[in-house]
Design a protein around this motif. Structure first.
Motif, PDB file in Angstrom:
ATOM      1  N   ARG A  13       0.819  -1.207   0.000  1.00 16.24           N
ATOM      2  CA  ARG A  13       0.000   0.000   0.000  1.00 16.24           C
ATOM      3  C   ARG A  13       0.860   1.268   0.000  1.00 16.24           C
ATOM      4  NH1 ARG A  13      -2.532  -3.838   2.623  1.00 16.24           N
ATOM      5  NH2 ARG A  13      -4.675  -4.271   2.077  1.00 16.24           N
ATOM      6  N   GLY A  14       2.087   1.150  -0.392  1.00 19.96           N
ATOM      7  CA  GLY A  14       2.962   2.318  -0.468  1.00 19.96           C
ATOM      8  C   GLY A  14       3.220   2.959   0.882  1.00 19.96           C
ATOM      9  N   GLY A  15       3.249   2.162   1.947  1.00 21.23           N
ATOM     10  CA  GLY A  15       3.509   2.679   3.284  1.00 21.23           C
ATOM     11  C   GLY A  15       2.280   3.194   4.002  1.00 21.23           C
ATOM     12  N   LYS A  16       1.139   3.234   3.340  1.00 25.35           N
ATOM     13  CA  LYS A  16      -0.094   3.711   3.978  1.00 25.35           C
ATOM     14  C   LYS A  16      -0.730   2.567   4.764  1.00 25.35           C
ATOM     15  CE  LYS A  16      -0.922   7.170   0.487  1.00 25.35           C
ATOM     16  NZ  LYS A  16      -1.826   7.716  -0.495  1.00 25.35           N
ATOM     17  N   THR A  17      -1.354   2.913   5.880  1.00 25.86           N
ATOM     18  CA  THR A  17      -1.959   1.887   6.724  1.00 25.86           C
ATOM     19  C   THR A  17      -3.401   1.626   6.313  1.00 25.86           C
ATOM     20  OG1 THR A  17      -2.633   3.530   8.347  1.00 25.86           O
ATOM     21  CG2 THR A  17      -0.526   2.437   8.713  1.00 25.86           C
ATOM     22  N   ALA A  18      -3.836   0.410   6.581  1.00 29.27           N
ATOM     23  CA  ALA A  18      -5.213   0.019   6.313  1.00 29.27           C
ATOM     24  C   ALA A  18      -5.662  -0.933   7.414  1.00 29.27           C
ATOM     25  CB  ALA A  18      -5.337  -0.648   4.956  1.00 29.27           C
ATOM     26  N   THR A  19      -6.897  -0.768   7.848  1.00 28.74           N
ATOM     27  CA  THR A  19      -7.496  -1.675   8.813  1.00 28.74           C
ATOM     28  C   THR A  19      -8.262  -2.721   8.023  1.00 28.74           C
ATOM     29  OG1 THR A  19      -7.730   0.142  10.372  1.00 28.74           O
ATOM     30  CG2 THR A  19      -9.042  -1.835  10.798  1.00 28.74           C
ATOM     31  N   ILE A  20      -7.969  -3.997   8.276  1.00 30.72           N
ATOM     32  CA  ILE A  20      -8.603  -5.082   7.541  1.00 30.72           C
ATOM     33  C   ILE A  20      -9.399  -5.940   8.507  1.00 30.72           C
ATOM     34  CG2 ILE A  20      -8.207  -7.126   6.123  1.00 30.72           C
ATOM     35  CD1 ILE A  20      -5.668  -5.759   5.112  1.00 30.72           C
ATOM     36  N   VAL A  21     -10.638  -6.243   8.132  1.00 26.42           N
ATOM     37  CA  VAL A  21     -11.491  -7.131   8.915  1.00 26.42           C
ATOM     38  C   VAL A  21     -11.697  -8.382   8.079  1.00 26.42           C
ATOM     39  CG1 VAL A  21     -13.661  -7.390  10.151  1.00 26.42           C
ATOM     40  CG2 VAL A  21     -12.694  -5.114   9.832  1.00 26.42           C
ATOM     41  N   GLU A  22     -11.272  -9.530   8.605  1.00 25.10           N
ATOM     42  CA  GLU A  22     -11.406 -10.776   7.854  1.00 25.10           C
ATOM     43  C   GLU A  22     -12.125 -11.824   8.686  1.00 25.10           C
ATOM     44  OE1 GLU A  22      -6.873 -12.307   8.813  1.00 25.10           O
ATOM     45  OE2 GLU A  22      -7.311 -11.473   6.852  1.00 25.10           O
ATOM     46  N   GLY A  23     -12.701 -12.800   7.985  1.00 23.68           N
ATOM     47  CA  GLY A  23     -13.383 -13.891   8.660  1.00 23.68           C
ATOM     48  C   GLY A  23     -14.889 -13.876   8.515  1.00 23.68           C
ATOM     49  N   PHE A  24     -15.422 -13.039   7.650  1.00 19.46           N
ATOM     50  CA  PHE A  24     -16.871 -12.975   7.455  1.00 19.46           C
ATOM     51  C   PHE A  24     -17.373 -14.233   6.748  1.00 19.46           C
ATOM     52  CE2 PHE A  24     -16.006  -8.416   7.854  1.00 19.46           C
ATOM     53  CZ  PHE A  24     -17.029  -8.026   8.698  1.00 19.46           C
ATOM     54  N   THR A  25     -18.550 -14.713   7.179  1.00 21.71           N
ATOM     55  CA  THR A  25     -19.203 -15.843   6.512  1.00 21.71           C
ATOM     56  C   THR A  25     -20.602 -15.466   6.070  1.00 21.71           C
ATOM     57  OG1 THR A  25     -19.967 -16.670   8.641  1.00 21.71           O
ATOM     58  CG2 THR A  25     -17.891 -17.584   7.798  1.00 21.71           C
ATOM     59  N   ILE A  26     -20.821 -14.173   5.851  1.00 23.34           N
ATOM     60  CA  ILE A  26     -22.135 -13.680   5.446  1.00 23.34           C
ATOM     61  C   ILE A  26     -22.127 -13.426   3.940  1.00 23.34           C
ATOM     62  CG2 ILE A  26     -22.668 -12.683   7.698  1.00 23.34           C
ATOM     63  CD1 ILE A  26     -21.790  -9.967   6.634  1.00 23.34           C
ATOM     64  N   PRO A  27     -23.301 -13.308   3.330  1.00 22.97           N
ATOM     65  CA  PRO A  27     -23.352 -13.030   1.884  1.00 22.97           C
ATOM     66  C   PRO A  27     -22.690 -11.697   1.529  1.00 22.97           C
ATOM     67  CG  PRO A  27     -25.508 -13.678   2.710  1.00 22.97           C
ATOM     68  CD  PRO A  27     -24.626 -13.518   3.906  1.00 22.97           C
ATOM     69  N   GLN A  28     -22.202 -11.601   0.302  1.00 18.43           N
ATOM     70  CA  GLN A  28     -21.486 -10.407  -0.147  1.00 18.43           C
ATOM     71  C   GLN A  28     -22.347  -9.149  -0.047  1.00 18.43           C
ATOM     72  OE1 GLN A  28     -18.225 -10.315  -0.969  1.00 18.43           O
ATOM     73  NE2 GLN A  28     -18.329  -8.119  -1.279  1.00 18.43           N
ATOM     74  N   SER A  29     -23.652  -9.257  -0.284  1.00 13.83           N
ATOM     75  CA  SER A  29     -24.517  -8.071  -0.223  1.00 13.83           C
ATOM     76  C   SER A  29     -24.564  -7.505   1.201  1.00 13.83           C
ATOM     77  CB  SER A  29     -25.927  -8.419  -0.706  1.00 13.83           C
ATOM     78  OG  SER A  29     -26.482  -9.439   0.110  1.00 13.83           O
ATOM     79  N   GLU A  30     -24.610  -8.389   2.208  1.00 13.46           N
ATOM     80  CA  GLU A  30     -24.599  -7.918   3.594  1.00 13.46           C
ATOM     81  C   GLU A  30     -23.242  -7.326   3.953  1.00 13.46           C
ATOM     82  OE1 GLU A  30     -26.134 -10.547   6.648  1.00 13.46           O
ATOM     83  OE2 GLU A  30     -27.380 -11.549   5.150  1.00 13.46           O
TER      84      GLU A  30
ATOM     85  N   ASP B 178     -21.187  -5.826   1.897  1.00 10.33           N
ATOM     86  CA  ASP B 178     -21.137  -4.503   1.268  1.00 10.33           C
ATOM     87  C   ASP B 178     -21.895  -3.472   2.086  1.00 10.33           C
ATOM     88  OD1 ASP B 178     -19.622  -5.534  -0.814  1.00 10.33           O
ATOM     89  OD2 ASP B 178     -21.346  -5.812  -2.131  1.00 10.33           O
ATOM     90  N   ASP B 179     -23.051  -3.856   2.641  1.00  8.33           N
ATOM     91  CA  ASP B 179     -23.851  -2.948   3.446  1.00  8.33           C
ATOM     92  C   ASP B 179     -23.121  -2.564   4.738  1.00  8.33           C
ATOM     93  OD1 ASP B 179     -26.331  -1.520   4.107  1.00  8.33           O
ATOM     94  OD2 ASP B 179     -26.554  -3.059   5.660  1.00  8.33           O
ATOM     95  N   ILE B 180     -22.509  -3.540   5.399  1.00 13.44           N
ATOM     96  CA  ILE B 180     -21.768  -3.259   6.628  1.00 13.44           C
ATOM     97  C   ILE B 180     -20.590  -2.341   6.324  1.00 13.44           C
ATOM     98  CG2 ILE B 180     -20.287  -4.298   8.395  1.00 13.44           C
ATOM     99  CD1 ILE B 180     -22.178  -6.744   8.285  1.00 13.44           C
ATOM    100  N   ALA B 181     -19.865  -2.608   5.245  1.00  8.30           N
ATOM    101  CA  ALA B 181     -18.726  -1.774   4.867  1.00  8.30           C
ATOM    102  C   ALA B 181     -19.169  -0.348   4.557  1.00  8.30           C
ATOM    103  CB  ALA B 181     -18.010  -2.378   3.664  1.00  8.30           C
ATOM    104  N   ARG B 182     -20.284  -0.206   3.860  1.00  7.34           N
ATOM    105  CA  ARG B 182     -20.787   1.129   3.524  1.00  7.34           C
ATOM    106  C   ARG B 182     -21.102   1.912   4.789  1.00  7.34           C
ATOM    107  NH1 ARG B 182     -25.593   3.005   3.641  1.00  7.34           N
ATOM    108  NH2 ARG B 182     -26.568   0.963   3.808  1.00  7.34           N
ATOM    109  N   ARG B 183     -21.804   1.270   5.733  1.00  3.42           N
ATOM    110  CA  ARG B 183     -22.161   1.939   6.987  1.00  3.42           C
ATOM    111  C   ARG B 183     -20.916   2.286   7.801  1.00  3.42           C
ATOM    112  NH1 ARG B 183     -26.196  -2.180   9.430  1.00  3.42           N
ATOM    113  NH2 ARG B 183     -25.846  -0.920  11.278  1.00  3.42           N
ATOM    114  N   LEU B 184     -19.941   1.395   7.815  1.00  2.00           N
ATOM    115  CA  LEU B 184     -18.703   1.622   8.562  1.00  2.00           C
ATOM    116  C   LEU B 184     -17.915   2.787   7.973  1.00  2.00           C
ATOM    117  CD1 LEU B 184     -16.931   0.600  10.855  1.00  2.00           C
ATOM    118  CD2 LEU B 184     -15.997  -1.097   9.298  1.00  2.00           C
ATOM    119  N   LYS B 185     -17.813   2.835   6.645  1.00  2.00           N
ATOM    120  CA  LYS B 185     -17.095   3.925   5.992  1.00  2.00           C
ATOM    121  C   LYS B 185     -17.772   5.269   6.240  1.00  2.00           C
ATOM    122  CE  LYS B 185     -17.091   1.994   1.937  1.00  2.00           C
ATOM    123  NZ  LYS B 185     -16.886   1.768   0.498  1.00  2.00           N
TER     124      LYS B 185
END
Length: 115
Positions: A53-70, A72-79
């Motif tokens: 990422r060119g030295g830039k930091t990113a927070t990653i959340v992994e381990g979801f077992t929910i459908p992609q549409s859900e 996407d909705d969680i990510a949108r609300r979080l952002k």
């Protein structure tokens, strides 16, 4: 051109007939609170990454077992809540910047298990 009532009647006649063995919506069991749901059964990991990422930091959340549409909705609300950018892919959410504490609190408020 047919009017909508006759078109609907022709569609209704093509539906299969109900029989006594068909499931009644009232007969369908809803999961009891003691049964684990997808949210309760998986443990999410919130990590900080700088790789590729060119030295830039990113927070990653992994381990979801929910459908992609859900996801996407969680990510949108979080952002929106954090006022940052991010993305989703292959069962993980990427949030720009170091927001581990805020992301963990948000996911816990949605009843996810987070480490």
């Amino acid at each position: 051109m047919e009017d909508w009532k006759s078109a609907l009647a022709s569609l209704a006649s093509s539906l299969p007939e109900e029989n006594e063995n068909s499931a009644n919506p009232k007969d369908i069991e809803e999961p009891s609170p003691s049964e684990p749901s997808d949210k309760q059964s998986s443990i999410l990991h919130v990590i900080l990454s700088k790789k590729h990422r060119g030295g830039k930091t990113a927070t990653i959340v992994e381990g979801f077992t929910i459908p992609q549409s859900e996801l996407d909705d969680i990510a949108r609300r979080l952002k929106q809540k954090l006022g940052v950018g991010g993305s989703t892919r292959e069962g993980e959410i990427l949030i720009q910047g170091d927001h581990r504490a805020a992301v963990t609190d948000f996911l816990k408020s949605l009843n996810f298990k987070v480490r």
